[in-house]
Every structure is written in C-alpha cells, then in structure tokens.
Enzyme design. Structure first.
Site, PDB file in Angstrom:
ATOM      1  N   ASP A 179      61.557  46.291  38.181  1.00 10.89           N
ATOM      2  CA  ASP A 179      60.160  46.279  38.599  1.00 10.89           C
ATOM      3  C   ASP A 179      59.170  45.999  37.467  1.00 10.89           C
ATOM      4  O   ASP A 179      58.495  46.893  36.947  1.00 10.89           O
ATOM      5  CB  ASP A 179      59.820  47.597  39.294  1.00 10.89           C
ATOM      6  CG  ASP A 179      60.461  47.674  40.673  1.00 10.89           C
ATOM      7  OD1 ASP A 179      61.559  47.117  40.838  1.00 10.89           O
ATOM      8  OD2 ASP A 179      59.856  48.271  41.578  1.00 10.89           O
ATOM      9  N   HIS A 201      67.945  43.963  43.153  1.00 11.38           N
ATOM     10  CA  HIS A 201      66.621  44.363  43.651  1.00 11.38           C
ATOM     11  C   HIS A 201      65.995  43.220  44.451  1.00 11.38           C
ATOM     12  O   HIS A 201      64.933  42.706  44.117  1.00 11.38           O
ATOM     13  CB  HIS A 201      65.718  44.775  42.481  1.00 11.38           C
ATOM     14  CG  HIS A 201      64.456  45.482  42.892  1.00 11.38           C
ATOM     15  ND1 HIS A 201      63.294  44.804  43.186  1.00 11.38           N
ATOM     16  CD2 HIS A 201      64.176  46.795  43.038  1.00 11.38           C
ATOM     17  CE1 HIS A 201      62.349  45.673  43.497  1.00 11.38           C
ATOM     18  NE2 HIS A 201      62.854  46.894  43.411  1.00 11.38           N
ATOM     19  N   HIS A 257      60.677  54.278  37.108  1.00  9.33           N
ATOM     20  CA  HIS A 257      59.322  54.578  37.568  1.00  9.33           C
ATOM     21  C   HIS A 257      59.405  55.301  38.911  1.00  9.33           C
ATOM     22  O   HIS A 257      60.473  55.375  39.527  1.00  9.33           O
ATOM     23  CB  HIS A 257      58.487  53.300  37.680  1.00  9.33           C
ATOM     24  CG  HIS A 257      58.962  52.350  38.740  1.00  9.33           C
ATOM     25  ND1 HIS A 257      60.173  51.681  38.679  1.00  9.33           N
ATOM     26  CD2 HIS A 257      58.382  51.935  39.907  1.00  9.33           C
ATOM     27  CE1 HIS A 257      60.309  50.907  39.737  1.00  9.33           C
ATOM     28  NE2 HIS A 257      59.236  51.051  40.502  1.00  9.33           N
ATOM     29  N   ASP A 315      61.696  53.544  46.229  1.00  7.15           N
ATOM     30  CA  ASP A 315      63.013  52.914  46.261  1.00  7.15           C
ATOM     31  C   ASP A 315      63.797  53.139  44.972  1.00  7.15           C
ATOM     32  O   ASP A 315      64.969  52.779  44.891  1.00  7.15           O
ATOM     33  CB  ASP A 315      62.904  51.421  46.581  1.00  7.15           C
ATOM     34  CG  ASP A 315      61.940  50.671  45.680  1.00  7.15           C
ATOM     35  OD1 ASP A 315      60.871  51.223  45.351  1.00  7.15           O
ATOM     36  OD2 ASP A 315      62.227  49.514  45.310  1.00  7.15           O
ATOM     37  N   HIS A 316      63.164  53.749  43.976  1.00  6.40           N
ATOM     38  CA  HIS A 316      63.827  54.018  42.705  1.00  6.40           C
ATOM     39  C   HIS A 316      64.025  55.503  42.424  1.00  6.40           C
ATOM     40  O   HIS A 316      64.608  55.851  41.399  1.00  6.40           O
ATOM     41  CB  HIS A 316      63.028  53.391  41.557  1.00  6.40           C
ATOM     42  CG  HIS A 316      62.952  51.901  41.645  1.00  6.40           C
ATOM     43  ND1 HIS A 316      63.752  51.060  40.903  1.00  6.40           N
ATOM     44  CD2 HIS A 316      62.180  51.102  42.415  1.00  6.40           C
ATOM     45  CE1 HIS A 316      63.471  49.793  41.215  1.00  6.40           C
ATOM     46  NE2 HIS A 316      62.520  49.803  42.127  1.00  6.40           N
TER      47      HIS A 316
END
Length: 305
Positions: free
Chosen positions: A209, A267, A63, A67-68
């Site tokens: 997430d 994470h 997504h 942070d990704h």
C-alpha cells in the site's frame, strides 16, 4: 536447515473475492516465523496452509487499513489459546496505537503469552530480540502512516570440507578455528580464510500500500525476494496514484532498477478476475523470476548466490 519460504495466506486488496482472501503472509526463516499484515480470515487460511500459530515469532503490520489488520484479534487470541511457548514481537506504526490497542483487546480471553509491542515512530533498524537478521522499517506513501519492512541476514563464511582435509583439521580443532579465527597446527598458523569462502547473507523486503516514493526503492535494493503490491495495471495508474497504490508495471520497474532476484506481486484489486495481464505487464520491465502470488502458495527464497 529449516526452509526459508513465503507462505501466502491471502492476496486480495480491499475487498476479498472467492479466489482471494484478505492479505496475510508468513515468512518462514529458520526458527523465525514473521506474519505480515494479517487481514480477515488469516487464522483459517493458516489452517488450510498447514502452518500453526506456534510458528509465529513476530507480527509486522504495515498500516491500519482493515485488509491489513482485521485478522489481528483472532491471531492474538489463538496465540494465547494455544499457549505459544515464546514471546511474540509485534511491529506497527506508532500513530496507530489506538487501533492496535482495540484490535488486541477486541474481546475477552485468557492471556498466556507475552506480546511485546514495538510501535514505530521513525524509520530505521528495529529492536528484534534474538533475530538472526537485521529488521528495518522504511516509511512509504499512503493516506495513512505506512511502513515497509526489510530483513537482512549478515554475511558469513562457509567452511569447505576439502580445505579442512588439506590441512588435516577435524573434530574440536574446527570449532576452535571458527571461534578464534586462527589456530596453530604442526608449526603453522591456519586461518579461517584458509578453509572457508564468503557466504552472502540473504535479504527480503515487504512493500504494501504505497504510491511510488524513495522508500520503495530503498526497501527493494538488492534483495533476494521482494513482495510488493500490484493493486492496479498501468492503464489505471491514475487511480493508483490517487489512492496510494502501485501498478504491476511500476512494481516491476522498481524491481529491475533495484536488482531484485525474485519479484512476488500481490494485493490485487477485485476488478481484475484474471491476472495474466499483471504478469505480462511486469515481464515487460523485469527479466528475473516473477511470481503472481496465489492464496496458499509456498514460494521459496532463491538459493544463495
């Protein structure tokens, strides 16, 4: 055979810490290198980990939270700078097309490598040219469109040298048997089943997430390795639900129900400086191998059954 392992490049959630870089995970699978969720600093972390952008054959973004994905510009430009000799396939939620366009064109650079975009509109099997596995995307539950990924290697057979010797098979005859499934030798028919045993395919799932939802269990079902977010502890389960995340306990309960072999937790929220409680909480529910991911760790896939 080339190693099958997960190279952990970063384990932080929204805020990196002195010990944890933003997300980044390179799955090495033979000649394939799948880079998942490259956050800020991924390119530098790869240098520390001793892996090269030439190892990357695919990039999979769950997504478009920073942070990704904020490491994408550097990775894409480095792939082109180093003139990687193969196309690179990139998978991401189709609803984030504008973000992907901005990130992949963040500044001026010379384009030398074919970047093949695969925006995902619906869950299911993905186009993965030349891959020795089936690559699937499954929808998850987060404030923005999010997909988890699963790799499944088809089952095959393992040739048994001792059985070949019993039937006097060697040289080109073995290759013919593998191609055709049977061969005539000395007046008898020898089948592939006579000289082999089943070799189960390996599998891997990547879940980031998300709050608990059917997609989490679907991705995890029976995999050899599950890499899954454990942003919070159970004591903060309400926060996890509110922000669309999992706790270590929830991740472990999913792994136990799904029959996972190796559980990799990652994470982590910056609120937890020590992760002993994550391990203890997960161990209450899952009795298999539990790995608390740390930056630059290399985690091998478990041996075949």
């Amino acid at each position: 055979m080339s190693p099958r392992e997960l190279v952990v490049l970063g384990t932080a959630s929204q805020v990196p810490t002195k010990q944890r870089n933003h997300n980044g995970y390179l799955l090495r699978w033979g000649d394939e290198g799948i880079l998942f969720d490259p956050g800020e600093g991924t390119q530098r972390q790869m240098t520390y980990a001793g892996v090269s952008v030439t190892d990357i054959t695919r990039i999979a973004v769950t997504h478009f939270h920073g942070d990704h994905c904020l490491g994408l510009p550097g990775i894409i430009q480095r792939i082109n700078l180093d003139k990687v000799a193969h196309p690179v396939d990139v998978y991401y939620p189709a609803s984030g097309e504008a973000f992907f366009d901005r990130l992949s064109n963040a500044s001026s650079f010379y384009r030398t490598v074919e970047l093949r975009a695969h925006p995902i509109a619906d869950p299911g099997a993905l186009d993965a040219p030349g891959a020795p596995f089936v690559l699937e995307a499954v929808a998850l539950s987060h404030p923005v469109d999010t997909f988890g990924y699963r790799l499944t290697e088809p089952s095959g057979v393992r040739i048994l040298p001792e059985r070949l010797a019993v039937f006097g098979l060697h040289g080109p005859a073995v290759g013919q048997l593998q191609r055709t499934g049977s061969i005539e030798l000395a007046g008898r028919t020898i089948t592939l089943a006579d000289v082999s045993e089943p070799r189960p395919g390996q599998s891997f799932a990547f879940v980031m997430d998300t709050r608990l939802c059917p997609g989490v269990l679907s991705l995890a079902s029976g995999v050899d390795m599950l890499v899954i977010e454990a942003t919070f502890l159970d004591v903060d389960a309400q926060l996890a639900e509110e922000y669309g995340h999992l706790t270590a306990g929830q991740a472990a309960r999913v792994a136990a129900e799904a029959g996972v072999r190796t559980l990799v937790l990652t994470h982590f929220s910056q609120r937890y400086r020590d992760l002993d409680a994550h391990l203890a909480e997960a161990a209450l529910h899952f009795t298999g191998e539990i790995v608390i991911a740390t930056d630059l760790a290399r985690i091998p896939l478990p041996p075949r059954h």
